[in-house]
Design an enzyme around this catalytic site. Structure first.
Site, PDB file in Angstrom:
ATOM      1  N   ARG A 138       0.828  -1.213   0.000  1.00 37.79           N
ATOM      2  CA  ARG A 138       0.000   0.000   0.000  1.00 37.79           C
ATOM      3  C   ARG A 138       0.860   1.260   0.000  1.00 37.79           C
ATOM      4  O   ARG A 138       0.406   2.339  -0.344  1.00 37.79           O
ATOM      5  CB  ARG A 138      -0.988  -0.008   1.177  1.00 37.79           C
ATOM      6  CG  ARG A 138      -2.073   1.034   1.017  1.00 37.79           C
ATOM      7  CD  ARG A 138      -3.198   1.063   2.073  1.00 37.79           C
ATOM      8  NE  ARG A 138      -3.268  -0.060   2.960  1.00 37.79           N
ATOM      9  CZ  ARG A 138      -2.740  -0.093   4.194  1.00 37.79           C
ATOM     10  NH1 ARG A 138      -2.141   0.970   4.682  1.00 37.79           N
ATOM     11  NH2 ARG A 138      -2.840  -1.176   4.929  1.00 37.79           N
TER      12      ARG A 138
ATOM     13  N   TYR B  89     -16.783  15.961 -15.290  1.00 37.73           N
ATOM     14  CA  TYR B  89     -17.098  14.533 -15.395  1.00 37.73           C
ATOM     15  C   TYR B  89     -18.252  14.199 -14.446  1.00 37.73           C
ATOM     16  O   TYR B  89     -18.282  14.682 -13.311  1.00 37.73           O
ATOM     17  CB  TYR B  89     -15.841  13.743 -15.016  1.00 37.73           C
ATOM     18  CG  TYR B  89     -15.957  12.250 -15.179  1.00 37.73           C
ATOM     19  CD1 TYR B  89     -16.070  11.679 -16.434  1.00 37.73           C
ATOM     20  CD2 TYR B  89     -15.945  11.423 -14.060  1.00 37.73           C
ATOM     21  CE1 TYR B  89     -16.169  10.303 -16.571  1.00 37.73           C
ATOM     22  CE2 TYR B  89     -16.035  10.047 -14.198  1.00 37.73           C
ATOM     23  CZ  TYR B  89     -16.149   9.503 -15.454  1.00 37.73           C
ATOM     24  OH  TYR B  89     -16.241   8.142 -15.587  1.00 37.73           O
TER      25      TYR B  89
ATOM     26  N   ASP C 155      -8.513  18.455 -14.293  1.00 37.84           N
ATOM     27  CA  ASP C 155      -8.635  17.092 -14.815  1.00 37.84           C
ATOM     28  C   ASP C 155      -8.304  17.195 -16.299  1.00 37.84           C
ATOM     29  O   ASP C 155      -9.064  17.758 -17.085  1.00 37.84           O
ATOM     30  CB  ASP C 155     -10.061  16.578 -14.577  1.00 37.84           C
ATOM     31  CG  ASP C 155     -10.256  15.154 -15.082  1.00 37.84           C
ATOM     32  OD1 ASP C 155      -9.541  14.744 -16.018  1.00 37.84           O
ATOM     33  OD2 ASP C 155     -11.157  14.470 -14.565  1.00 37.84           O
TER      34      ASP C 155
ATOM     35  N   LYS D 193      -7.787   6.075 -19.811  1.00 38.20           N
ATOM     36  CA  LYS D 193      -8.096   6.561 -21.161  1.00 38.20           C
ATOM     37  C   LYS D 193      -6.822   6.603 -22.020  1.00 38.20           C
ATOM     38  O   LYS D 193      -6.285   5.564 -22.321  1.00 38.20           O
ATOM     39  CB  LYS D 193      -8.790   7.915 -21.056  1.00 38.20           C
ATOM     40  CG  LYS D 193      -9.876   7.999 -19.954  1.00 38.20           C
ATOM     41  CD  LYS D 193     -11.082   7.139 -20.211  1.00 38.20           C
ATOM     42  CE  LYS D 193     -12.015   6.986 -19.016  1.00 38.20           C
ATOM     43  NZ  LYS D 193     -12.480   8.206 -18.373  1.00 38.20           N
TER      44      LYS D 193
HETATM   45  C1  LIG Z   1     -13.015   8.518 -17.096  1.00 40.59           C
HETATM   46  C2  LIG Z   1     -12.837   9.847 -16.480  1.00 40.59           C
HETATM   47  C3  LIG Z   1     -12.674   9.980 -15.082  1.00 40.59           C
HETATM   48  C4  LIG Z   1     -12.740   8.813 -14.154  1.00 40.59           C
HETATM   49  O1  LIG Z   1     -11.698   7.936 -14.342  1.00 40.59           O
HETATM   50  P1  LIG Z   1     -11.807   6.366 -13.983  1.00 40.59           P
HETATM   51  O2  LIG Z   1     -10.482   5.854 -14.370  1.00 40.59           O
HETATM   52  O3  LIG Z   1     -12.928   5.825 -14.796  1.00 40.59           O
HETATM   53  O4  LIG Z   1     -12.096   6.284 -12.532  1.00 40.59           O
HETATM   54  C5  LIG Z   1     -12.484  11.250 -14.579  1.00 40.59           C
HETATM   55  N1  LIG Z   1     -12.454  12.335 -15.377  1.00 40.59           N
HETATM   56  C6  LIG Z   1     -12.608  12.242 -16.713  1.00 40.59           C
HETATM   57  C7  LIG Z   1     -12.574  13.481 -17.539  1.00 40.59           C
HETATM   58  C8  LIG Z   1     -12.813  11.002 -17.307  1.00 40.59           C
HETATM   59  O5  LIG Z   1     -12.980  10.905 -18.625  1.00 40.59           O
END
Ligand SMILES: *Cc1c(COP(=O)(O)O)cnc(C)c1O
Length: 391
Positions: free
Chosen positions: A57, A110, A182, A207
């Protein structure tokens, strides 16, 4: 040779790698705990005189290799990986905020980030204000004495709105507020928010970073100033990635520049072709002069990402028929992987809202979001063409 001063493709291949006993690739250290040679080594470790792994962890060599590579790509002092993007979002907020503090978010964040902020944080006595994306007067006016964080995204989902990163970081500095972006839809290839003075960059590594539609991953990139508190929060509460995912992230990142170059180009060509298509009402892509923040996007981005959003000329039924007629593009959420994925925000993401509610936030019946993969652009366009023919 200092890899961190090399070009981005070189960093993507060599950055952070922990070669072991002649292995070219970093091994998967599939271990939940780590051995000390003797009690003297324990004493040196706990006194901070010797670095050592202790328990999974708290860190793992495969995880650290991926963190180093990502930090170099983003131009960040530190990177901390999480098991998914939402863990990175929630840990950042919880680690840096306390009861009585105030956070400002932009309204097209998001979906689960907004859900977390609006419906969960107030339970902990954290005050939340959501301001319209792009309205910097409202953003500044929303700042209170207890505001500690300004959280935005760029580009946003699904309209690919662009936040003015320099302006947000300026607001942050002026009012001594931590700014968080983000940057999932842009990624370090296309934009570097930390360079404009943003304090913390968050990615869903699921992504473009991992880039293969096969793992969940999240990352926080920041300076030492914030890193320690977020790392301590992770040590306490978890949300750590497993070594296998870290390996797949490391492997995915080696082709990061190649993939981004290709996806930027494919998305641009698809957007340009769709904009001329008689069955398409409107295309949203930051590279197009018709995009609302095209000028800003050109100033702060190098490429514009692999997502193209558009309105077809048709009603709900025709839009669903178009989606059902696609053969190559798969109906699935997410973005950034090899397979072109297409979603219908109204039914896939905002199904829990009434039609009036979602139209009020701009999610129309005919809105479609395409995340281009690595296929040949002509095949993607041919697939869209044959499906649009049914409308
Ligand atoms: C997919 C996404 C998230 C969340 O990410 P996860 O890996 O699915 O938890 C947060 N912000 C944006 C802009 C995203 O496209």
């Amino acid at each position: 040779m200092d890899i961190s001063k090399s070009g981005e493709s070189t960093i993507a291949v060599h950055g952070g790698e922990r070669r072991w006993r002649g292995s070219v690739t970093t091994p998967i250290v599939q271990s939940s705990t780590f051995v000390f040679q003797n009690m003297e080594e324990v004493a040196l470790y706990t006194a901070g005189k010797k670095s050592h792994y202790e328990y999974g962890r708290y860190g793992n060599p495969t995880q650290e290799a991926a963190e180093k590579k990502l930090a170099m790509l983003e131009g960040a002092e530190c990177c901390l990986l999480f098991d998914c993007g939402m863990s990175a979002v929630s840990a950042t907020v919880f680690a840096l905020m306390k009861m009585g503090d105030h956070i400002i978010l932009t309204d097209d964040a998001y979906k689960q980030t907004l859900n977390f902020a609006e419906n969960f944080l107030p339970r902990f006595g954290i005050e939340v204000t959501v301001v319209p994306m792009g309205d910097y007067e409202k953003m500044e006016a929303a700042i209170r004495k207890n505001t500690v964080m300004l959280f935005s995204e760029s580009p946003t989902n699904p309209y690919l709105n662009i936040a003015d990163l320099a302006r947000i970081s300026e607001l942050g500095r002026k009012h001594k507020i931590t700014t968080v972006i983000d940057s999932t839809f842009g990624g370090p290839y296309n934009q570097k928010p930390l360079k404009t003075g943003i304090d913390i960059v968050i990615h869903s590594g699921t992504k473009f970073l991992a880039g293969h539609n096969d793992i969940l991953s999240g990352a926080v990139m920041t300076s030492r100033k914030f890193f320690g508190r977020i790392k301590d929060f992770q040590k306490m509460t978890g949300g750590v990635p497993d070594p296998n995912s870290c390996f797949l992230l490391l492997r995915g990142l080696k082709t990061y520049s190649l993939r981004m170059e290709r996806q930027n180009q494919t998305a641009l060509e698809v957007a340009q072709r769709l904009e001329k298509h008689p069955k398409i009402k409107r295309v949203y892509y930051p590279a197009l002069p018709s995009h609302r923040q095209h000028k800003l996007a050109k100033e702060q981005m190098r490429g514009f990402g692999g997502v193209v959003t558009f309105d077809v000329k048709g009603n709900l039924e025709q839009t669903l028929k178009f989606l059902d007629t696609l053969k190559l593009c798969l109906i699935a959420p997410s973005l950034g992987g090899p397979e072109s994925l297409i979603t219908h925000p109204a039914t896939v993401t905002y199904y829990a809202m009434t039609r009036d509610e979602r139209i009020a936030i701009g999610i129309t019946d005919e809105l479609v979001r395409l995340a281009v993969g690595f296929e040949d652009v002509e095949d993607i366009i041919a697939d869209l063409d044959q499906a649009l023919a049914v409308i």
